[in-house]
Design an enzyme around this catalytic site. Sequence first.
Site, PDB file in Angstrom:
ATOM      1  N   ARG A   1      39.200 -33.590 -66.477  1.00 42.71           N
ATOM      2  CA  ARG A   1      38.392 -32.499 -66.392  1.00 42.71           C
ATOM      3  C   ARG A   1      38.987 -31.499 -65.640  1.00 42.71           C
ATOM      4  O   ARG A   1      39.671 -31.583 -64.555  1.00 42.71           O
ATOM      5  CB  ARG A   1      37.054 -32.870 -65.499  1.00 42.71           C
TER       6      ARG A   1
ATOM      7  N   ASP B   1      34.509 -38.284 -56.000  1.00 46.12           N
ATOM      8  CA  ASP B   1      35.380 -38.455 -57.101  1.00 46.12           C
ATOM      9  C   ASP B   1      35.467 -40.145 -57.635  1.00 46.12           C
ATOM     10  O   ASP B   1      36.269 -40.820 -56.868  1.00 46.12           O
ATOM     11  CB  ASP B   1      36.625 -37.894 -57.068  1.00 46.12           C
TER      12      ASP B   1
ATOM     13  N   THR C   1      37.426 -24.719 -64.477  1.00 47.25           N
ATOM     14  CA  THR C   1      36.599 -24.767 -65.706  1.00 47.25           C
ATOM     15  C   THR C   1      35.499 -25.773 -66.088  1.00 47.25           C
ATOM     16  O   THR C   1      34.580 -25.654 -66.744  1.00 47.25           O
ATOM     17  CB  THR C   1      37.123 -24.192 -66.953  1.00 47.25           C
TER      18      THR C   1
ATOM     19  N   ASP D   1      39.117 -41.346 -58.272  1.00 48.95           N
ATOM     20  CA  ASP D   1      40.035 -41.470 -57.032  1.00 48.95           C
ATOM     21  C   ASP D   1      39.452 -42.660 -56.181  1.00 48.95           C
ATOM     22  O   ASP D   1      40.326 -43.341 -55.412  1.00 48.95           O
ATOM     23  CB  ASP D   1      39.894 -40.074 -56.084  1.00 48.95           C
TER      24      ASP D   1
HETATM   25  O1  LIG Z   1      30.455 -34.786 -66.832  1.00 52.23           O
HETATM   26  P1  LIG Z   1      31.784 -34.415 -66.724  1.00 52.23           P
HETATM   27  O2  LIG Z   1      31.642 -32.737 -66.008  1.00 52.23           O
HETATM   28  O3  LIG Z   1      32.681 -34.097 -67.790  1.00 52.23           O
HETATM   29  O4  LIG Z   1      32.182 -35.238 -65.604  1.00 52.23           O
HETATM   30  C1  LIG Z   1      32.532 -36.421 -65.337  1.00 52.23           C
HETATM   31  C2  LIG Z   1      33.899 -36.780 -65.807  1.00 52.23           C
HETATM   32  O5  LIG Z   1      34.907 -36.530 -64.677  1.00 52.23           O
HETATM   33  C3  LIG Z   1      35.343 -37.617 -64.084  1.00 52.23           C
HETATM   34  O6  LIG Z   1      36.575 -37.836 -64.526  1.00 52.23           O
HETATM   35  P2  LIG Z   1      37.856 -36.992 -64.073  1.00 52.23           P
HETATM   36  O7  LIG Z   1      37.995 -35.956 -64.916  1.00 52.23           O
HETATM   37  O8  LIG Z   1      37.814 -36.806 -62.561  1.00 52.23           O
HETATM   38  O9  LIG Z   1      38.961 -38.011 -64.641  1.00 52.23           O
HETATM   39  P3  LIG Z   1      39.452 -39.528 -63.756  1.00 52.23           P
HETATM   40  O10 LIG Z   1      38.506 -40.313 -64.133  1.00 52.23           O
HETATM   41  O11 LIG Z   1      40.886 -39.711 -64.295  1.00 52.23           O
HETATM   42  O12 LIG Z   1      39.463 -39.321 -62.170  1.00 52.23           O
HETATM   43  C4  LIG Z   1      34.334 -38.809 -64.571  1.00 52.23           C
HETATM   44  O13 LIG Z   1      34.821 -40.112 -64.585  1.00 52.23           O
HETATM   45  C5  LIG Z   1      33.973 -38.297 -65.650  1.00 52.23           C
HETATM   46  O14 LIG Z   1      34.896 -38.800 -67.044  1.00 52.23           O
HETATM   47  O1  LIG Z   2      30.522 -35.969 -59.077  1.00 47.76           O
HETATM   48  C1  LIG Z   2      31.403 -36.164 -59.625  1.00 47.76           C
HETATM   49  C2  LIG Z   2      31.707 -35.308 -60.767  1.00 47.76           C
HETATM   50  C3  LIG Z   2      32.649 -35.747 -61.797  1.00 47.76           C
HETATM   51  N1  LIG Z   2      33.345 -36.622 -61.447  1.00 47.76           N
HETATM   52  C4  LIG Z   2      33.286 -37.483 -60.601  1.00 47.76           C
HETATM   53  O2  LIG Z   2      34.096 -38.381 -60.371  1.00 47.76           O
HETATM   54  N2  LIG Z   2      32.351 -37.475 -59.447  1.00 47.76           N
HETATM   55 MG   LIG Z   3      38.283 -38.000 -61.112  1.00 47.74          MG
END
Ligand SMILES: O=P(O)(O)OC[C@H]1O[C@H](OP(=O)(O)OP(=O)(O)O)[C@H](O)[C@@H]1O
Ligand SMILES: O=c1cc[nH]c(=O)[nH]1
Ligand SMILES: [Mg+2]
Length: 203
Positions: free
Chosen positions: A98, A194, A102, A197
């Site tokens: 993400r 997160d 944005t 992370d």
């Molecule tokens: O509903 P949304 O607004 O799309 O957000 C949720 C997404 O954000 C996070 O992923 P992230 O982009 O942080 O990737 P990661 O899992 O690699 O940390 C989470 O694991 C979801 O996939």
């Molecule tokens: O709260 C949040 C939102 C998006 N992705 C995450 O990992 N945590």
């Molecule tokens: Mg993430």
Amino acid sequence: MDHPLIQHKLTIIRDKNCGTKEFREVVNEIAELMVYDVSRDFALEDVVVETPMGKTTQKTLAGKKIAIIPILRAGLGMVDGILELLPAAKVGHIGMYRDETTFQPTEYFVKMPEDIASRDLLVVDPMLATGGSAIMAVDALKKRGAKTIKFVCLVAAPEGVEALREKHPDIDIYTAALDDRLNEDGYIVPGLGDAGDRLFGTK
Ligand SMILES: O=P(O)(O)OC[C@H]1O[C@H](OP(=O)(O)OP(=O)(O)O)[C@H](O)[C@@H]1O
Ligand SMILES: O=c1cc[nH]c(=O)[nH]1
Ligand SMILES: [Mg+2]
């Protein structure tokens, strides 16, 4: 899902002092507990089995074909827990990150079992925030012929549930918690931070 064990374990991982090892373990435990209920509508069929006392007709799962589809990275944290209960499931991966400002998702990897059109798919990701990632993942699966999809997350924001429902009303959404809101950075409040992370120790 308001089962006491699920709620108890979710509180453990919400705590900012929960470290990577425990976070990983408990995310898998919650996913396993959730699948117990997600599988409630799986069809059964009759099978004849011979006990030490004689023949009897009993129930067995009706050849259900499942695939688990984690949204990378954080969705990976739920896969092992689900495989504990559905050990024959196939696993397809969809990578998505993400944009920090944005909140728009970008797809960077897709590898699916060949027969996803004939499987029941469990798309898994701990977080449903704006819903952008879930919507894009479901789009990608439907484009490849998927018909039956359930979305399983740990924490959802009302905004994400609404967006996913509006774009894909045919999909059942399972969540361990429906939280208050998103903050200005697109994070769920109270949430758990997160998830990627915290699972992988990258921050
Ligand atoms: O509903 P949304 O607004 O799309 O957000 C949720 C997404 O954000 C996070 O992923 P992230 O982009 O942080 O990737 P990661 O899992 O690699 O940390 C989470 O694991 C979801 O996939
Ligand atoms: O709260 C949040 C939102 C998006 N992705 C995450 O990992 N945590
Ligand atoms: Mg993430």
